[in-house]
Motif scaffolding. Sequence first.
Motif, PDB file in Angstrom:
ATOM      1  N   SER A  33      -0.789   4.610 -15.867  1.00  0.00           N
ATOM      2  CA  SER A  33       0.170   5.178 -14.902  1.00  0.00           C
ATOM      3  C   SER A  33       0.739   4.085 -14.001  1.00  0.00           C
ATOM      4  O   SER A  33       0.070   3.103 -13.707  1.00  0.00           O
ATOM      5  CB  SER A  33      -0.451   6.287 -14.050  1.00  0.00           C
ATOM      6  N   PRO A  34       1.999   4.273 -13.578  1.00  0.00           N
ATOM      7  CA  PRO A  34       2.658   3.225 -12.786  1.00  0.00           C
ATOM      8  C   PRO A  34       1.874   2.829 -11.536  1.00  0.00           C
ATOM      9  O   PRO A  34       1.760   1.638 -11.234  1.00  0.00           O
ATOM     10  CB  PRO A  34       4.002   3.866 -12.435  1.00  0.00           C
ATOM     11  N   TYR A  35       1.323   3.794 -10.812  1.00  0.00           N
ATOM     12  CA  TYR A  35       0.627   3.377  -9.582  1.00  0.00           C
ATOM     13  C   TYR A  35      -0.678   2.668  -9.914  1.00  0.00           C
ATOM     14  O   TYR A  35      -1.123   1.791  -9.165  1.00  0.00           O
ATOM     15  CB  TYR A  35       0.411   4.554  -8.624  1.00  0.00           C
ATOM     16  N   GLY A  36      -1.273   3.001 -11.064  1.00  0.00           N
ATOM     17  CA  GLY A  36      -2.459   2.269 -11.492  1.00  0.00           C
ATOM     18  C   GLY A  36      -2.139   0.800 -11.721  1.00  0.00           C
ATOM     19  O   GLY A  36      -2.909  -0.096 -11.340  1.00  0.00           O
ATOM     20  N   SER A  37      -0.984   0.533 -12.310  1.00  0.00           N
ATOM     21  CA  SER A  37      -0.565  -0.856 -12.528  1.00  0.00           C
ATOM     22  C   SER A  37      -0.393  -1.582 -11.197  1.00  0.00           C
ATOM     23  O   SER A  37      -0.777  -2.752 -11.056  1.00  0.00           O
ATOM     24  CB  SER A  37       0.758  -0.889 -13.302  1.00  0.00           C
ATOM     25  N   LEU A  38       0.213  -0.900 -10.237  1.00  0.00           N
ATOM     26  CA  LEU A  38       0.393  -1.532  -8.921  1.00  0.00           C
ATOM     27  C   LEU A  38      -0.957  -1.883  -8.293  1.00  0.00           C
ATOM     28  O   LEU A  38      -1.109  -2.948  -7.681  1.00  0.00           O
ATOM     29  CB  LEU A  38       1.160  -0.607  -7.971  1.00  0.00           C
ATOM     30  N   ILE A  39      -1.927  -0.999  -8.448  1.00  0.00           N
ATOM     31  CA  ILE A  39      -3.249  -1.262  -7.867  1.00  0.00           C
ATOM     32  C   ILE A  39      -3.884  -2.488  -8.522  1.00  0.00           C
ATOM     33  O   ILE A  39      -4.457  -3.339  -7.845  1.00  0.00           O
ATOM     34  CB  ILE A  39      -4.160  -0.018  -8.012  1.00  0.00           C
ATOM     35  N   VAL A  40      -3.770  -2.583  -9.825  1.00  0.00           N
ATOM     36  CA  VAL A  40      -4.338  -3.745 -10.524  1.00  0.00           C
ATOM     37  C   VAL A  40      -3.716  -5.038  -9.999  1.00  0.00           C
ATOM     38  O   VAL A  40      -4.411  -6.004  -9.676  1.00  0.00           O
ATOM     39  CB  VAL A  40      -4.121  -3.612 -12.051  1.00  0.00           C
ATOM     40  N   GLY A  41      -2.382  -5.042  -9.893  1.00  0.00           N
ATOM     41  CA  GLY A  41      -1.721  -6.235  -9.386  1.00  0.00           C
ATOM     42  C   GLY A  41      -2.115  -6.545  -7.952  1.00  0.00           C
ATOM     43  O   GLY A  41      -2.328  -7.703  -7.582  1.00  0.00           O
ATOM     44  N   PHE A  42      -2.205  -5.508  -7.156  1.00  0.00           N
ATOM     45  CA  PHE A  42      -2.591  -5.641  -5.747  1.00  0.00           C
ATOM     46  C   PHE A  42      -3.934  -6.368  -5.637  1.00  0.00           C
ATOM     47  O   PHE A  42      -4.065  -7.378  -4.936  1.00  0.00           O
ATOM     48  CB  PHE A  42      -2.699  -4.236  -5.150  1.00  0.00           C
ATOM     49  N   CYS A  43      -4.928  -5.878  -6.331  1.00  0.00           N
ATOM     50  CA  CYS A  43      -6.277  -6.451  -6.222  1.00  0.00           C
ATOM     51  C   CYS A  43      -6.326  -7.861  -6.794  1.00  0.00           C
ATOM     52  O   CYS A  43      -6.929  -8.755  -6.199  1.00  0.00           O
ATOM     53  CB  CYS A  43      -7.278  -5.570  -6.962  1.00  0.00           C
ATOM     54  N   ILE A  59       0.848  -1.208   0.000  1.00  0.00           N
ATOM     55  CA  ILE A  59       0.000   0.000   0.000  1.00  0.00           C
ATOM     56  C   ILE A  59       0.880   1.253   0.000  1.00  0.00           C
ATOM     57  O   ILE A  59       0.625   2.219  -0.733  1.00  0.00           O
ATOM     58  CB  ILE A  59      -0.966  -0.032   1.203  1.00  0.00           C
ATOM     59  N   ALA A  60       1.947   1.218   0.798  1.00  0.00           N
ATOM     60  CA  ALA A  60       2.872   2.358   0.794  1.00  0.00           C
ATOM     61  C   ALA A  60       3.451   2.577  -0.601  1.00  0.00           C
ATOM     62  O   ALA A  60       3.588   3.715  -1.066  1.00  0.00           O
ATOM     63  CB  ALA A  60       3.996   2.111   1.801  1.00  0.00           C
ATOM     64  N   MET A  61       3.782   1.489  -1.275  1.00  0.00           N
ATOM     65  CA  MET A  61       4.332   1.606  -2.632  1.00  0.00           C
ATOM     66  C   MET A  61       3.336   2.287  -3.559  1.00  0.00           C
ATOM     67  O   MET A  61       3.691   3.146  -4.359  1.00  0.00           O
ATOM     68  CB  MET A  61       4.654   0.211  -3.187  1.00  0.00           C
ATOM     69  N   ILE A  62       2.070   1.878  -3.445  1.00  0.00           N
ATOM     70  CA  ILE A  62       1.056   2.462  -4.321  1.00  0.00           C
ATOM     71  C   ILE A  62       0.965   3.968  -4.083  1.00  0.00           C
ATOM     72  O   ILE A  62       0.939   4.767  -5.028  1.00  0.00           O
ATOM     73  CB  ILE A  62      -0.304   1.763  -4.103  1.00  0.00           C
ATOM     74  N   VAL A  63       0.937   4.364  -2.823  1.00  0.00           N
ATOM     75  CA  VAL A  63       0.837   5.790  -2.496  1.00  0.00           C
ATOM     76  C   VAL A  63       2.058   6.550  -3.016  1.00  0.00           C
ATOM     77  O   VAL A  63       1.937   7.579  -3.697  1.00  0.00           O
ATOM     78  CB  VAL A  63       0.683   5.978  -0.971  1.00  0.00           C
ATOM     79  N   LEU A  64       3.248   6.009  -2.740  1.00  0.00           N
ATOM     80  CA  LEU A  64       4.463   6.713  -3.163  1.00  0.00           C
ATOM     81  C   LEU A  64       4.600   6.751  -4.686  1.00  0.00           C
ATOM     82  O   LEU A  64       5.033   7.763  -5.246  1.00  0.00           O
ATOM     83  CB  LEU A  64       5.701   6.050  -2.537  1.00  0.00           C
ATOM     84  N   PHE A  65       4.232   5.674  -5.339  1.00  0.00           N
ATOM     85  CA  PHE A  65       4.245   5.691  -6.805  1.00  0.00           C
ATOM     86  C   PHE A  65       3.255   6.730  -7.330  1.00  0.00           C
ATOM     87  O   PHE A  65       3.537   7.433  -8.294  1.00  0.00           O
ATOM     88  CB  PHE A  65       3.902   4.312  -7.376  1.00  0.00           C
ATOM     89  N   GLY A  66       2.092   6.818  -6.671  1.00  0.00           N
ATOM     90  CA  GLY A  66       1.096   7.796  -7.090  1.00  0.00           C
ATOM     91  C   GLY A  66       1.641   9.212  -6.993  1.00  0.00           C
ATOM     92  O   GLY A  66       1.417  10.052  -7.860  1.00  0.00           O
ATOM     93  N   VAL A  67       2.396   9.457  -5.930  1.00  0.00           N
ATOM     94  CA  VAL A  67       2.943  10.799  -5.735  1.00  0.00           C
ATOM     95  C   VAL A  67       4.130  11.064  -6.662  1.00  0.00           C
ATOM     96  O   VAL A  67       4.251  12.145  -7.222  1.00  0.00           O
ATOM     97  CB  VAL A  67       3.368  10.984  -4.255  1.00  0.00           C
ATOM     98  N   GLY A  75      11.555  -5.809  -3.548  1.00  0.00           N
ATOM     99  CA  GLY A  75      12.667  -4.887  -3.669  1.00  0.00           C
ATOM    100  C   GLY A  75      12.643  -4.016  -4.906  1.00  0.00           C
ATOM    101  O   GLY A  75      13.023  -2.845  -4.856  1.00  0.00           O
ATOM    102  N   ILE A  76      12.183  -4.547  -6.035  1.00  0.00           N
ATOM    103  CA  ILE A  76      12.259  -3.747  -7.264  1.00  0.00           C
ATOM    104  C   ILE A  76      11.375  -2.499  -7.170  1.00  0.00           C
ATOM    105  O   ILE A  76      11.710  -1.466  -7.736  1.00  0.00           O
ATOM    106  CB  ILE A  76      11.908  -4.552  -8.540  1.00  0.00           C
ATOM    107  N   GLN A  77      10.289  -2.599  -6.448  1.00  0.00           N
ATOM    108  CA  GLN A  77       9.429  -1.428  -6.315  1.00  0.00           C
ATOM    109  C   GLN A  77      10.111  -0.346  -5.482  1.00  0.00           C
ATOM    110  O   GLN A  77      10.116   0.837  -5.843  1.00  0.00           O
ATOM    111  CB  GLN A  77       8.098  -1.828  -5.671  1.00  0.00           C
TER     112      GLN A  77
END
Lengths: 470, 470, 470
Positions: C312-322, A27-35, A107-109
Amino acid sequence: MGNCFFRGTKNTNVRISLPAVCFVWQIAMIVLFGVFIRYDEESDAHWHEFKKEHNITSDIENDFYFRYPSFQDVHVMIFVGFGFLMTFLKRYSFGAVGFNFLIASFGIQWALLMQGWFHALDPQTGKITIGVESLINADFCVAGCLIAYGALLGKVSPVQLLVVTLFGVTLFAVEEYIILTLLHCRDAGGSMVIHAFGGYYGLAISWVLYRPNLNQSKRLNGSVYHSDVFAMIGTLFLWMFWPSFNSAITDHGDGQHRAAINTYLALASSVLTAVAISSVSQKKGKLDMVHIQNSTLAGGVAMGTAAEFMISPYGSLIVGFCCGIISTFGYLYVTPFLEKHLKLQDTCGVHNLHAVPGMLGGFIGAIVAAAATEAVYSKQGLINTFDFEGAFADRTPGTQGGFQAAGTCVAIAFGIVGGGLVGLVLKAPIWGDPADDNCYDDEVYWEVPEEDESIPPILESESNFSVEQS
Amino acid sequence: MGNCFFRGTKNTNVRISLPAVCFVWQIAMIVLFGVFIRYDEESDAHWHEFKKEHNITSDIENDFYFRYPSFQDVHVMIFVGFGFLMTFLKRYSFGAVGFNFLIASFGIQWALLMQGWFHALDPQTGKITIGVESLINADFCVAGCLIAYGALLGKVSPVQLLVVTLFGVTLFAVEEYIILTLLHCRDAGGSMVIHAFGGYYGLAISWVLYRPNLNQSKRLNGSVYHSDVFAMIGTLFLWMFWPSFNSAITDHGDGQHRAAINTYLALASSVLTAVAISSVSQKKGKLDMVHIQNSTLAGGVAMGTAAEFMISPYGSLIVGFCCGIISTFGYLYVTPFLEKHLKLQDTCGVHNLHAVPGMLGGFIGAIVAAAATEAVYSKQGLINTFDFEGAFADRTPGTQGGFQAAGTCVAIAFGIVGGGLVGLVLKAPIWGDPADDNCYDDEVYWEVPEEDESIPPILESESNFSVEQS
Amino acid sequence: MGNCFFRGTKNTNVRISLPAVCFVWQIAMIVLFGVFIRYDEESDAHWHEFKKEHNITSDIENDFYFRYPSFQDVHVMIFVGFGFLMTFLKRYSFGAVGFNFLIASFGIQWALLMQGWFHALDPQTGKITIGVESLINADFCVAGCLIAYGALLGKVSPVQLLVVTLFGVTLFAVEEYIILTLLHCRDAGGSMVIHAFGGYYGLAISWVLYRPNLNQSKRLNGSVYHSDVFAMIGTLFLWMFWPSFNSAITDHGDGQHRAAINTYLALASSVLTAVAISSVSQKKGKLDMVHIQNSTLAGGVAMGTAAEFMISPYGSLIVGFCCGIISTFGYLYVTPFLEKHLKLQDTCGVHNLHAVPGMLGGFIGAIVAAAATEAVYSKQGLINTFDFEGAFADRTPGTQGGFQAAGTCVAIAFGIVGGGLVGLVLKAPIWGDPADDNCYDDEVYWEVPEEDESIPPILESESNFSVEQS
């Protein structure tokens, strides 16, 4: 089978901690990537505008086509290469390949963020932009942590591995910034920043986590026939794709081309000397799979810095020659010595495969850089190869060599000090690590299928029948 | 386990000979590379000057980007493909993948020199220059020796294999020079120069080294369940990357493109006919893994010459169709016949996978070349495809076909005669080969882990306990 | 071993049917290829003329160099990835990897024809022209059938699998034509056309072929230690090369670049949530290999449509997360529920790995398409990404989103209805499928080596000896 219950007295239940760390982290990754994280010019839908501005005539000049094949090879090394190389233990193949998978994905994230903050943060927009080269660098960054895992294999919990990765990636980004940006070293294949750092990082952690009664798990600290064959999958994919590893982020054109050739040659040379030393060290001349699986790779590690330089083909052979010998000797004599006298338990022998060849690779790079001349490189070639531009336009090859050597020391220092501190964190009794008599065992963290079913029941009952009759 | 001591009466100790050969050889390589081998224009730091001189606008036109992805695929075929294909024996997987690794690493260095002297020696400087295409050619050259290893698997010592490789690479370079340069044949995927030569080379050696009492090792001349699965790793990586093998050194553009398509199709067709013949040959219609592991590849071997020609997609399917059948029949009937009546022991059946399909591929190439017309190729296309330039500007497709057929015969002759001579050398009682009752056994040259430990000791002692009670 | 004779009462002899189908089919392919299939401009010997006409200055702009590295990665996914992923069963590894090999080789030829007729038939010449993109599409098309095989694994005969593939490829080509051409959807990585279709196709067939007494084969419906390690080879090659899968046929330049980045990120995110849910679902927090082998891939499936968009990169992370969460929950709760209450036996859980994530991927693509704006894509970028050209020049992102959603429904409908009909065909008692107590067993269709030979005879006789003594 559940025989682990007879043994371990430690609580190895990670049912709360492992999911919690994974969730919070993701979740932290998602937030930081979003920012922070955006596509760079070459992966953004505005690429057609960028092309026009820079008079690029064809899509084939997108960096994707220069680097993507190498990226995929590196990706295979990270996930199959490192993962399968560690499957050699008879009962830790799930942990080897599974935890390798987990910590690399984790780690890659974090690496994209950490390396982005240090190297690719646009001061105006406050954004990091990423492209294929960022993905390669993230894979590289994680390689340092996977090397460290090699020293810890079988003795730590997955939660501890995530902590090792979190701090490992962070330390990596800092030492990389110091070495590549401040000291302006060249280290395309990461002898210093990846192998020397990662190796000493893992060794320092393992030293702090010394287990005096580890011989209680001795029965599982070895291979079986097929686990050694599985490990060869890892060895070979690392060996074959190492030319891509060392050339993935070097200069377009001759830089990538030369790095691949040099690495190819050094690796071939390593194989012969590793075989020679392995055979000569045993009474009957028999080969030891440990050496074939590991020391054959030493030439690739040691060429991580110098591969892009004009080390010349025979220079590459010499590097592989020496490192194959040194690495095999390490497995034969140094690892047992370290374990006995320095209380350093190094499951995969990363000391011999990464730490020492990485350190040597750093110094080899320093020597080759110091010896660079305009006659060999051409004036422009020297500038291209060593990036003698901007603030560093006045630097001479000799000075560059000194900085390369200094960079190697920085990498080692970061590894040892960072690893020592992380090791102390991991000593806390909260991480779910196994007891001394319960190491190297997949039963602890994995649902392991019952083995006896490999013989179909009817045959079994038949043989039972005959046993009863007798 | 040491049960080899009960059996072999021969001295299989290679503790002196193996390290000695490796060391002497590797040092010789370093010296010869120092004298002869340099980077070519595209991998040298002077590349930026070369670019300017030749009006090359972008680094992407460096040959590295045309060939490096194919090179890596070929590299995987050599080390994982050939290596794992031979792991099918129940107790020779270390030898299969390990000695394959050793001789390939040894051979590629010698190949760079030998091929360099024949094809890339600059008469003015006396230097050989190498680039990515040289690396591919070195891998190709070594493939011939690895094919020969397939016929010898389990019956020779590693020192003998190094001798096979030393002479094999030398012979390869000479026959390649005759076929490609003097006869001006086209053979991009090496049906002739690699497969026909390598296959007959291995068969001739094996014939000279005939072991009348080899059935004393019969217990180990077969597979177990998981060794067959390991072998499928080899099969599939060979099968998947064969389009890269046949296209790796063909002409830029349509040449590489067409070679990949043709090979893809021929291989798909081989799979269906290999499955069909395998099933029809068994009473219950069950499939035999030997056929699936090997005969499915025959289409790739047979397209080695014709893949770059305009053989047309359905032509490729026909080649695969026929060779899948021929190869599977070979495993069913020819290999047993050869063993019984010609005293030819061919462990992996290279006769059916390489020798015959390679020979057929050579003749297919001859026919397709002879049938080439300007209507199909265009005038310039004909010149490009067959290199009708310089001294060969007047050659017609018909003549070319004749030379292609002659080239095939040269390759076979070199294989048989060369292999016979090398076989005589290997008959000397100094090479440490195993006794007849000690073949196909990793125990002879490898430290093999004790297998019973796969069951954790505690369980074992429990079951021992219950046995004692009963 | 032959213990299958005690069990199965069905006739599983395929000695006539399997070779007959293979031969008839392969000959039909040769004839149809002869009539219809030719090289395209970029793989034909006339390429030099095409270059001149189109002012192409370098061979590197041949589509081969844009797509061949991705093609090879996709090829590995199809043959090694899908094949080894299914080797997890203790006694069905030959069938997993062997039948996968057979049906993929069979299917790609038919796919080239079917897709060619729908997409690449030149109305003037009546010919289909093929190039590297056609090969990728053929691999994609076959992927749908291999997914379906996952639901049927161990319960059908190879002849049935060929029927599944024949109809599967045909249905695929039709639904693909409707979705990509008539509805003008974008689906470069095939969330809809490959995964949703293939998943529901397999599930529908499996549902029709419901076996009430399948628990009679329960003893073989599970893994052993090393079969789980083999399966990880499949998992990792799928995981690593998925960025190539989703980017292989997207637009040159930023399209391929962005698709690779997005897929890389979604997959990394999936791993963490799959691990988290796997651990939290088990009393002791232990991980289950089923989840690690499968659910870690869900992010790649779900990005099949949206990967080329500006998600967007964080959008991709969200898709994978869910999708990592949803897929793991599927394995834990939905598969058992479907088996118990809907009589749906899904060996590999394709419901959780392909059907549901594919369907979600289709809808994610619809949402991302509908949300596209000129600000994010630029005017031209929007046209490039969504092909708003020709008859579709007026389409808005909002409309496009609606069509994308409709396309997903078409794919699912084709899968369910088509699979139901094919299932009825397969219920005929002529196909040689195994009896309920004889499933998941390689003995039925393969010559399986006798396992006890893994212990060398001398040791065996020794232990027999000691048994007799006691």
